[in-house]
Each structure stands twice: as C-alpha cells, then as structure tokens.
Write a protein that holds these residues in place. Structure first.
Motif, PDB file in Angstrom:
ATOM      1  N   PRO A 539       0.838  -1.206   0.000  1.00  0.00           N
ATOM      2  CA  PRO A 539       0.000   0.000   0.000  1.00  0.00           C
ATOM      3  C   PRO A 539       0.867   1.249   0.000  1.00  0.00           C
ATOM      4  O   PRO A 539       1.881   1.324   0.693  1.00  0.00           O
ATOM      5  N   ARG A 542       2.028   1.899  -6.568  1.00  0.00           N
ATOM      6  CA  ARG A 542       1.234   1.384  -7.673  1.00  0.00           C
ATOM      7  C   ARG A 542       2.136   0.603  -8.615  1.00  0.00           C
ATOM      8  O   ARG A 542       3.359   0.775  -8.617  1.00  0.00           O
ATOM      9  N   CYS A 559       2.910   6.406  -4.928  1.00  0.00           N
ATOM     10  CA  CYS A 559       1.767   7.217  -5.350  1.00  0.00           C
ATOM     11  C   CYS A 559       2.117   8.704  -5.223  1.00  0.00           C
ATOM     12  O   CYS A 559       2.873   9.100  -4.332  1.00  0.00           O
ATOM     13  N   SER A 565      -2.939   4.251  -2.420  1.00  0.00           N
ATOM     14  CA  SER A 565      -3.302   2.860  -2.695  1.00  0.00           C
ATOM     15  C   SER A 565      -3.350   2.176  -1.343  1.00  0.00           C
ATOM     16  O   SER A 565      -2.370   2.188  -0.607  1.00  0.00           O
ATOM     17  N   GLN A 570      -2.043  -2.552  -6.416  1.00  0.00           N
ATOM     18  CA  GLN A 570      -2.982  -1.695  -7.140  1.00  0.00           C
ATOM     19  C   GLN A 570      -2.308  -1.174  -8.406  1.00  0.00           C
ATOM     20  O   GLN A 570      -1.158  -0.730  -8.382  1.00  0.00           O
ATOM     21  N   CYS A 573      -3.214   4.495  -8.531  1.00  0.00           N
ATOM     22  CA  CYS A 573      -3.497   5.146  -7.258  1.00  0.00           C
ATOM     23  C   CYS A 573      -4.812   5.922  -7.391  1.00  0.00           C
ATOM     24  O   CYS A 573      -5.094   6.489  -8.450  1.00  0.00           O
ATOM     25  N   THR A 574      -5.569   5.941  -6.353  1.00  0.00           N
ATOM     26  CA  THR A 574      -6.859   6.633  -6.377  1.00  0.00           C
ATOM     27  C   THR A 574      -6.741   7.998  -5.716  1.00  0.00           C
ATOM     28  O   THR A 574      -6.001   8.171  -4.735  1.00  0.00           O
ATOM     29  N   ASN A 587      -1.012   5.653   1.934  1.00  0.00           N
ATOM     30  CA  ASN A 587      -1.871   4.477   2.016  1.00  0.00           C
ATOM     31  C   ASN A 587      -3.248   4.769   2.586  1.00  0.00           C
ATOM     32  O   ASN A 587      -4.066   3.869   2.733  1.00  0.00           O
TER      33      ASN A 587
END
Length: 870
Positions: A539, A542, A559, A565, A570, A573-574, A587
């Motif tokens: 986490p 990415r 990220c 993430s 993942q 990354c969001t 994270n």
C-alpha cells in the motif's frame, strides 16, 4: 496425415463389408464373423454393452499391406489401473443383472476391448463393436446382436476419433474419462455423453485456485493431444482474464526424445516461476518427472490436472512430489468391489486374456503355453502359475479401492445406460396395445439411434447420493475434490488428502472451498509458496508495467501526492476526496490541514501584538491631549476633531484584530465592514481637519466670511455625512451579498484555506473606491495647504500621513494578489496597521513631542509669532 489415411481406408473397408452384408444376407445362411482382435472379454445377454479401455498403455506400430487381413495388434505396458476399470465394469453389469428393479427380465452382456492408447486401435475396436457376427432373429432374418451403446474411451484424443466414426452409424458413446471441452460441441459430436466433467470447468477451477494462493507467475504444460492442448488453451485464457500471467507454455510430447526432455527441463529450470501447472496423464508426465529428478530440479510446486493428481505410480515412486495439489474427480467407496477384484480367477469363464496377463505379471509366473494371451508381449517366467495365488496378499493399484474416481465415473456411465434402457423398456410396458407401444423401440431388437433420446433424459440419484444426468451438451456438472499430496510415514507412499472442493452447480462465491489448515506444501512446509514475476507492491505504491513484458512483471512506483493505494498490487493510485489528502505513507486519506491566520501561531501573535500596541499608543496620545486640552497647541489643532480622529484610529487598530482567527458567518461581514467604516471615519476627520486649516488661514484676510461655514457643528456634520455615505454602501453590501466564509481547495491541493469570500465584488470595490477618493481628496487639500505658517499648520503633517497611507495601499494591491493562503490576510492586516501608524505618527507624534519635551513652545505667543512662508 497418417491417421487420416488409416481412417479413410478403414471406413472404405467397413462400407464394403456392409454392402456385401446387405447383398448376401438374404441368399445365404448367417455366417459368424471374427472380431478384428481376439483379445476381447465377452459375455452374451439380451443387450450387450461395449467397453473400450486402455488395458495396455502403449501400442506398437503395425505395417498394413491392405492385401491380407491385419494381424493381431501387439501392445506393451500392462496398466493395472485400467485393468481394474475393466473388471469394475463387469462387476457393475452383473450387479445390474442381479437387481430386480432395474431392467427386469433383461440381461446385460458385455464386450470389452483393449485400445492400448492408440487411435487406430480404438477405431478398430469401435468398428468391431458395431459390426458384430450375424445371427437370426425371431423373424428369421439375419441381424447383429444388440449393442446400442459404447462406453469409452478414457483418452480425449481416442474418444474424438471414435465419436466421429460412430456418428456415421448414430451410435451413442458414453465416456467415463474423456474430459476435453471440445467434445461438448453438439454439432460435431451429437451422440456423445460423458460422466466426467468437461475441462472447461477444470480450467476455470485451476485458474481460480492459482489466484486464491496469489500465484501470478506460473508455468503451464499440456500433453500433445486434444486433452492437453485444449485444456491448456482454456486455462491460459482464464488465467489472463483473472489478471495473472504464464511464464511459459510447453507441450509434453507423447513419445519424447531425450533431447526434448532436456530442453523442457531447461525451460523449467530457467524460469522464475515456482508453480507448474500440468494438464496431462501420468503416462505423459512420467518421463518429464524422471528427467527433472535426474537433473535435480527441485523447489517447484506442482498443480496437477485430474488425469494424474491421484496417480499412485507417482505417489509411490516419487516422494519428492509431496505438496502437489490439484483437482480430482469425485470419489466413492463402492461396496463389494474390493472383494470382487480379489476373487478374480484367471482361468474362469468367461475367458479373460487380460486376466491371465495380469496374473503372470503380478505373481511372476507363467501359465500353460496353449492358452491364448492378451495383446501384451508374452513374458516367460521360471515358475508355473497354479491359479490359486492370492490377490489379497498383494498391494497394488489394482486392488487399491481407496481412490475410486475414474472407477466411480465408470459406475455412473454403466448405470446411466442401464437407466436409459430401463426407461425404454418401461415405454413398452406402459403402452399396452396402444399406439404408444408401436412407437416404443423393441429392446430385443434395438437400434443404437433409438437409445439417444432416453440417454438425454437420464436423471436419477445413485446409491451414493449423487444426481446423474446430462445437460444439453451431454455433460455432467463440474464437481471436483481438491487433492493435496501429504508425506506419509517413513517408508510409506504419499497420501492423497482431500483439502477442499469445487462445484460449478453452486453460486460463484461458494464454488471453491479450500481448507487452509489441511494444506501441506513441498518438503512438509505449511507456508504457501510464492510464485510471482515481481514482488507485490505494498500500500502506498502502484504497479508500473515494464515495457515489452507481461502485466505481471512491473515496478512499484510511489503514489503521487493526493493519491493513495490502500491494498497490495494496485495498478492505479486513487485520488483522495476533495476534503481529504494523502498521508505521508500514501496508504490512506486524512483530513486536509485547515489553514487560516490564527492568534496562536507566531505570525498572528505578532500582528495581534502590533495592533494592540497601536491601540495603546492611540489611547496614550488621547490621554496626553486630554490632560493638556487647555494648552494652545491642543486647542489650536481643533481638539474635538483630534479626539474623533484618535477614536477612529483606535477602531482601525482594533479592526485589524477581526482579520485574525477562523472565518465565520459573523466574522467575515464584521471584518470587511469594520475596515470600511473605520477608515472612512478616519479619513473624514482628516479631511475636516485639512479644510479647517485652509479656512482658518483664509479667515485671517479682511472681509472673508468663509470660516463661518467651518465651525464645530459644520465639522461634525461633514464627518457624519462622509461616514454616513460609507455606511450606506456597507448596509447595501450586507443586505444584498454579504461576505461569507469559504473553503479554498483550489489554491493548495494538500490543505484547505479558510477565507472570506467578498460576496459582492462590486460593492467591495465601492467601499475601497470611496476610501481611496477620501484619501486622494484629503491629500490634495493638504498639499495645497503645505505653505501655511509652520507653527500653526497641520497640513504638512496630513500631507505626509496621506503620502504614507496612499503608498501603503498602493503597495498592498500587488502584495495582496501575489500572497498565497493566510498570507493574503496578513498583508491586509499589515496594510491596515501600517497606514494607521502612519496617520498616528505623522499627525500626533510632533504635537506630543512638543507637549511633553518642549512645553516652552506650547504657548499662544509662540504659535502666533510665525510668519507665512514665502
């Protein structure tokens, strides 16, 4: 190509035989034909079932001259497991014959053929089954005995060839071990049924098993036949769909050379994949396993297909394969079968040549030379067999009934055919003399195509509680046990432990069940092996795919700010929501830092202290003026306006304090309106002072009556009117579009700036514009009065104060625009304080200095002694 030629020639031969048969049957008595192979186990009955079984695992090629009848086929590699299948089929048929409720008054017979794992011999056996010796029926006509169904074969490649051949005669084929998904094609195999699940289920189950254990980088191998190649293609597609990758795909040759084996092992050795999936039979896998052991290639986790996951050959000889896991077809404990197998009598009727070969192989002895043997190569032993040797004293795969899986499928196949024939028989009995009876087939003169519809409708629950039926493709539901090879006790073979199941008939989330606590991996480890191309991205990172490599090979990239993430591996990354920001580890999203100019931080405290200092200084000046209000200097400078100006300056300093702290619904309107009103009052007082100075000088001229318009009432009125106009603008501002607090998310991505929105920008400009007009007008008037007598003149001090005021606010504009966040408010407070201190110091500091330190100048004589500057 060779297979195609052989198939074509055999078909031509068969058609020729059928033509001769149709032409001559009416002109001559029925003649008995010989089977193409003599090694056939047979027993007569009302209805005869044919069984195709690979009792030998390898065949020998035979030259066909097409001039004379083909000789007897020779095979090698006696297969104890397949021989058990053949004996089990006999047991199941005899069990049905003893059952009064199933096919009453009808006896099933059988003809069992050894196909030797050869396509040509399988087709030859199938032709033998459908072209049996002729006999006269009840009407006197010649016909063949009723063989309505063929059960077999065990291999998919063999079954495909047989099924295509039997399609010509509309003979249904029920397989117990041919799992190739291609056989579900009803267009090419319309009369095919099976009791083993299709490989489409197994491919899906294997891929989901791989995903369950987190193996994203695996090697895959398949046998060089329809079973291996088709299953390998489906498994590869399913693995890709689930986001995993194949490190390599390899085909295991049927008869591999040493060089081919070495190349295949080299691929396995060089690959970074630690999990190997093999879709093949034990006969295909044995040379490869032996070569890997010879080259000491270890540390690989095997995932086996159902064709070899319960192979006692491997579990007995290769203990290094412990930890192997795979799917096996469902097993059952068939009562009475072990006793039947152990009671085998090689010389009993019906004659069974394979039983004789089994006996000689098992007990290392030889029977009388006059006995015809099976298709295997004869082996001479020094000891003579008596036929009284005891099978129960041996432990072989033949009498091992602990893993009856294929045997159980054979049980389902035989009973499915029996139930189809029973439904056909009931059709006649229930029809009576009606038309329905005429439509029902005659079970004593049965044609194969008449059984097909009844096979499609088979649906019963067997003695083990399992439902036996066929779907529209002739397939059963996909149901498997998950088998794990555990190390046995010292000197004992590997044990097959059931550690889970797969059932395609259940909902998707319930289909795969694995008991983690029962799993045992290579060398007895309880830790799940790892097989990945790249280590999992933790986490906060990415996956960044490497160019030109599979998606499972990637780099882990942190990220970016504002993205997170929160799970491993993942791909992207969001972004955090608008009011949240990523933490340093990237994270999780945390609340953004709220930023505003606070009293508690150092910069805010300094500004607040400065503002309070200004208030104290202003009050001090007011106190000095109050104590010396009767002195000429204070009286000469219009004490009333001076006190009003000091009051407005106090408000200006206090106004700066409203800009500190968190913006709110009441603080935002307060700080803006307080700023506008206090400065309007301050500048109004300065303007009045400047006008008073100018009019006072003009009043000294003879005949000038202007001064009467600038007496104290008029001064107060002027200050009131100037301030009232600004007040009106502020009231309009507050009632139409007042300032309000906002969260500024666009200036900084990582924090929220709490600030006051202006509301109506136009009215705010009016407030500032009005203050600017007062300042400019006051500056112009003060500048005009700068040459009045020095001791009496305040104009030059007002001029300096207005210069400072205008300079500060002109500099404020670019500073305000360029200052980010809370520093914008700080610049505004600084401008307020600087302009207020400028007015206070420029106007009142000289007077206080004279009052305190030079009282001798605070006289009327001194103030009146100055001349007008020239």
């Amino acid at each position: 190509m060779q297979l195609l030629q052989v198939t074509t020639l055999l078909l031509m031969l068969l058609l020729l035989i059928l033509l001769c048969l149709s032409h001559g049957a009416s002109e001559m008595d029925c003649e008995r034909w010989q089977d193409l192979d003599s090694a056939v186990v047979h027993k007569e009955g009302h209805v005869i079932l044919a069984g195709l079984l690979p009792i030998h695992s390898k065949g020998e090629e035979q030259e066909l001259s097409f001039v004379s009848s083909p000789g007897k086929r020779r095979c090698r590699g006696f297969n104890l497991r397949a021989f058990r299948w053949s004996q089990a089929m006999i047991y199941f048929i005899e069990e049905i014959n003893r059952n009064p409720n199933l096919l009453p008054n009808i006896t099933l017979g059988y003809r069992l053929y050894d196909t030797c794992w050869l396509v040509a011999l399988s087709m030859r056996s199938a032709l033998s089954a459908v072209s049996q010796p002729l006999k006269r029926n009840s009407t006197g006509a010649c016909s063949s005995p009723s063989i309505p169904v063929i059960i077999g074969d065990s291999g998919s490649s063999l079954t495909i060839a047989i099924s295509r051949l039997l399609n010509l005669f509309r003979v249904p084929l029920v397989s117990y071990f041919a799992s190739c998904a291609c056989l579900s094609d009803r267009k090419n195999f319309p009369y095919f049924f099976r009791t083993v699940p299709s490989d489409s289920y197994q491919a899906s189950a294997l891929a989901r098993l791989i995903k369950h254990f987190g193996w994203t980088w695996v090697g895959a191998m398949g046998a060089d036949d329809a079973y291996g190649r088709t299953a390998l293609e489906m498994f590869s597609a399913e693995v890709t769909r689930l986001g995993m990758c194949l490190a390599f795909r390899a085909i295991i040759p049927k008869v591999p050379t040493q060089q081919q084996l070495q190349e295949l092992v080299q691929i396995i050795r060089d690959s970074t994949a630690r999990v190997l999936v093999a879709v093949a039979t034990e006969e295909d896998m044995q040379p490869l396993i032996e070569e890997m052991i010879r080259q000491n290639v270890t540390g690989r986790q095997w995932v086996a297909s159902e064709a070899w996951v319960t192979s006692t050959l491997f579990s007995t000889i290769y203990p290094s394969l412990s930890g192997t896991i795979g799917f096996a077809i469902r097993r059952a404990d068939i009562p009475g079968l072990k006793t039947f197998l152990q009671n085998l009598q090689p010389l009993a009727e019906p004659y069974n040549p394979s039983a004789i070969e089994f006996w000689e192989t098992q007990f290392q002895c030889s029977f009388n030379k006059d006995l015809p043997l099976s298709m295997g190569d004869p082996v001479q032993f020094n000891r003579t067999c008596t036929g009284q040797e005891r099978i129960e004293d041996t432990e072989t795969i033949y009498n091992d009934v602990s893993q009856l899986r294929v045997t159980y499928n054979l049980h389902k196949a035989v009973y499915a055919v029996a139930h189809a024939l029973h439904s056909l028989l009931m059709c006649q009995k229930e029809g009576g003399n009606s038309d329905k009876q005429q439509q029902c087939p005659d079970i004593l003169n049965l044609q194969p195509w008449q059984v097909i519809q009844y096979l499609k409708e088979v649906n019963f629950t067997n003695m083990f509680g399992d439902t036996v039926n066929f779907d529209e493709y002739g397939d059963p539901a996909g149901s498997y046990d998950i088998i794990n090879w555990h190390k046995g006790e010292e000197g004992r073979p590997l044990e097959f432990a059931t550690v889970g199941r797969f059932d395609s008939s259940l909902p998707t989330e319930q289909q795969l069940v694995i008991h983690q606590d029962k799993l045992m991996w290579h060398a007895g480890s309880k830790e799940v092996p790892v097989s990945v191309c790249s280590a999992s991205c933790l986490p906060g990172y990415r996956k960044a795919t490497r160019k030109g490599e599979p998606v499972c090979c990637y780099d882990c990239v942190p990220c970016a700010e504002g993205t997170i993430s929160n799970s491993i591996d993942q791909s992207e990354c969001t972004f955090c929501p608008e009011d949240l920001w990523s933490n340093p580890q990237r994270n999780s999203c945390v609340e953004k830092q709220i930023e505003f100019l606070s009293y508690t931080e150092g910069f805010g405290m300094a500004l607040a202290a400065t503002a309070i200092l200004g208030v104290v200084a202003t009050v001090t000046v007011a106190t000095i003026f109050l104590r010396h209000r009767d002195t000429p200097l204070v009286r000469a400078n219009n004490s009333e306006l001076s006190f009003l100006l000091l009051l407005s300056l106090t408000f200006c300093f206090l106004c700066a304090l409203t800009f500190l702290g968190q913006p709110s619904r009441w603080a935002c309107p307060l700080r803006r309106t307080a700023f506008g009103l206090t400065f309007a009052l301050c500048l109004s007082c300065l303007l009045s002072k400047t006008l008073v100075v100018l009019m006072a000088f003009r009043a000294t001229l003879p005949g000038d009556n202007t001064a009467r318009w600038f007496r104290p009432p008029q001064q107060r009125m002027g200050v009131f009117l100037c301030s009232a106009l600004q007040c009106a603008i502020c009231v309009a501002w507050l009632t139409t579009a007042p300032p309000y607090p906002v969260k500024n998310n666009w200036l900084y991505r990582d924090r929220i700036i709490l600030e006051c929105h202006l509301g109506s920008v136009a009215l705010f400009c009016c407030v500032l514009g009005y203050i600017g007009c007062l300042a400019v007008f006051c500056f112009i008037l003060a500048f005009l009065a700068r040459k009045l007598p020095g001791n009496f003149n305040e104009a030059k001090f007002i001029t300096f104060s207005m210069l400072i005021f205008c300079a500060v606010w002109i500099a404020y504009i670019p500073a305000y625009v360029s200052s980010p966040g809370k520093f914008t408010v700080a610049v505004e407070i600084f401008a307020i304080l600087a302009s207020s201190f400028g007015v206070l110091l420029c106007i009142f500091a000289p007077k206080c200095y004279i009052i305190i330190f030079m009282p001798e100048k605070n006289t009327k004589k001194y103030l009146m002694s100055q001349k007008v500057s020239r």
